[in-house]
Write an enzyme that holds these catalytic residues in place. Sequence first.
Site, PDB file in Angstrom:
ATOM      1  N   ILE A 109      24.994  38.050  43.670  1.00  0.00           N
ATOM      2  CA  ILE A 109      25.979  38.250  44.739  1.00  0.00           C
ATOM      3  C   ILE A 109      26.218  39.750  44.926  1.00  0.00           C
ATOM      4  CG2 ILE A 109      28.213  37.541  45.668  1.00  0.00           C
ATOM      5  CD1 ILE A 109      28.304  35.348  43.528  1.00  0.00           C
ATOM      6  N   PRO A 110      25.241  40.462  45.483  1.00  0.00           N
ATOM      7  CA  PRO A 110      25.459  41.891  45.729  1.00  0.00           C
ATOM      8  C   PRO A 110      26.572  42.069  46.763  1.00  0.00           C
ATOM      9  CG  PRO A 110      23.391  41.155  46.714  1.00  0.00           C
ATOM     10  CD  PRO A 110      23.933  40.006  45.939  1.00  0.00           C
ATOM     11  N   HIS A 111      27.386  43.096  46.572  1.00  0.00           N
ATOM     12  CA  HIS A 111      28.505  43.299  47.483  1.00  0.00           C
ATOM     13  C   HIS A 111      28.919  44.755  47.527  1.00  0.00           C
ATOM     14  CE1 HIS A 111      30.086  42.266  43.481  1.00  0.00           C
ATOM     15  NE2 HIS A 111      31.055  43.118  43.746  1.00  0.00           N
ATOM     16  N   GLY A 112      29.575  45.104  48.619  1.00  0.00           N
ATOM     17  CA  GLY A 112      30.072  46.464  48.778  1.00  0.00           C
ATOM     18  C   GLY A 112      31.159  46.514  49.823  1.00  0.00           C
TER      19      GLY A 112
END
Length: 153
Positions: free
Chosen positions: A65-68
């Site tokens: 779950i890559p996030h930014g």
Amino acid sequence: MKISEFLSPDFVFSSLAGTDKRTILEELSAPMSARLAGPLAGHLPEILLEREKLGSTGIGDGVAIPHGKLRGVQQLTGVFGRSAKGVDFGAIDGKPSFLFFALFAPENSAGIHLKALARISRLFKSPALRRAILDAEDAASIYSLIVEEDEKY
């Protein structure tokens, strides 16, 4: 909060081609980059990579779950992609990741950002859902599976 509030069918991809973390993040960033105007659009993969430096967003069981958080983004937006071959994403279980759910959140949105991460994590704990997504025929089927599972909560 329902996943359908921040994930649209046109932001679901059934066959990511990337073979490493960077190329997967570039693919996941592409639809969001196309939506954004200005200099930020080209920097989305780097924003996700910066978050990865704090610790992998590979949560195990083939899921990442890559996030930014992004200045200038008005609403939480998700992008989902599936990799048939799997990618070494530095997951906590040491196994490749096949299912990627990227989140792009407004810069000052800690509450909604954390709620979305928790919802996605809970949803993808289901082995049946993960298997169904891996076996799904196309992006429309994947979207339907995610929304149907999310309705159970």
